[in-house]
Write an enzyme that holds these catalytic residues in place. Sequence first.
Site, short mmCIF file in Angstrom:
data_model
loop_
_atom_site.label_atom_id
_atom_site.label_comp_id
_atom_site.label_asym_id
_atom_site.label_seq_id
_atom_site.Cartn_x
_atom_site.Cartn_y
_atom_site.Cartn_z
CB SER A 65 -0.98 0.10 1.01
OG SER A 65 -1.89 -0.97 0.89
CE LYS A 68 -3.81 0.82 -0.93
NZ LYS A 68 -4.49 0.43 0.45
CE1 TYR A 192 -4.61 -0.97 -4.70
CE2 TYR A 192 -5.50 -3.34 -4.28
CZ TYR A 192 -4.89 -2.34 -4.12
OH TYR A 192 -5.06 -2.03 -2.57
CE1 TYR A 243 -4.58 1.11 4.46
CE2 TYR A 243 -3.12 -0.09 6.07
CZ TYR A 243 -3.15 0.48 4.60
OH TYR A 243 -2.81 0.03 3.34
CB VAL A 261 -0.15 -5.75 4.43
CG1 VAL A 261 -1.40 -5.11 4.81
CG2 VAL A 261 -0.45 -6.00 3.10
#
Length: 313
Positions: A65, A68, A192, A243, A261
Amino acid sequence: MAPDLPALVDEVATIMHAMEDRGRVASYIPELAKVDPAQFGIAIATADGRLIAGGDADTGFSIQSISKVFALTLALGKVGDQLWERVGREPSGNAFNSIVQLEQEQGIPRNPFINAGAIVVSDVNLGGHQPRVAIGEMLRFVRYLAGDDAIAINEEVAASETATGFRNMALANYMRAFGNVRHPVDLVLGSYFHQCAIEMNCRQLALAGRYLMLDGRHPEGGRVVSPGRARRINALMLTCGHYDASGDFAFRVGIPGKSGVGGGILAIVPGRASIAVWSPGLNENGNSQLGTQALELLARRTGWSVFSPPDAR
């Protein structure tokens, strides 16, 4: 008095290697479940051009992530503030792969750093092309930021995510039903999953984050994004980058950060440093357990915080 960063980096690496509770690796992605949790790396790229590294800083890992941040940068370059019509800018308060809010909020994800928001960003970056074009663009961009053409995608990790990413498939199909995913779902997710499978080490990741440290400038010349856009990306990293533990990270560390992660965290001290830490064991929120602790220790020892006056850092 400026901190002795080489000594501090060595100290942090030594302390983290001695930790017994290292969290748990991400078992729901089979390839990530194989990674040895007894590893810790750290690298700091400073505004004055130094790169200081310690521990397992040369070991590659799946950035997941953290990608991103780079995908968001590309998407804003393509559509600008129109992106915010499809993705929000608020913390979610839910797990990174939650589907709960999408029904109530008509398929508009809370922010670009939860999985649903990142899938919409991938839809934007796909731009009518085949996934290989978008994946190639992302890879070239990250290589440019880091100044390293050796950065590549781990195809085994990408295949592992494709085979097990049922929740992400559900998120994408649900948003497609609301019209907020506009390309075929398999194409969007192909892009993705490969984006998340980019493999970097701490040195490369710290170098890739320098533009956010330097108000949007590439350290070798030219501008990646405007100063205002760099500040907004940093703001989103601070408020949404961890998050449902983003508030706790801001409270404990006090600098913008984006976790993955795979166990990595990219953290930015504007005007000072771009920091990459990695340890594959995760805490209950899906963030690197030792990476978070290392950044908290580093921030405490250096005084680095976006909440401190500049002369106190």
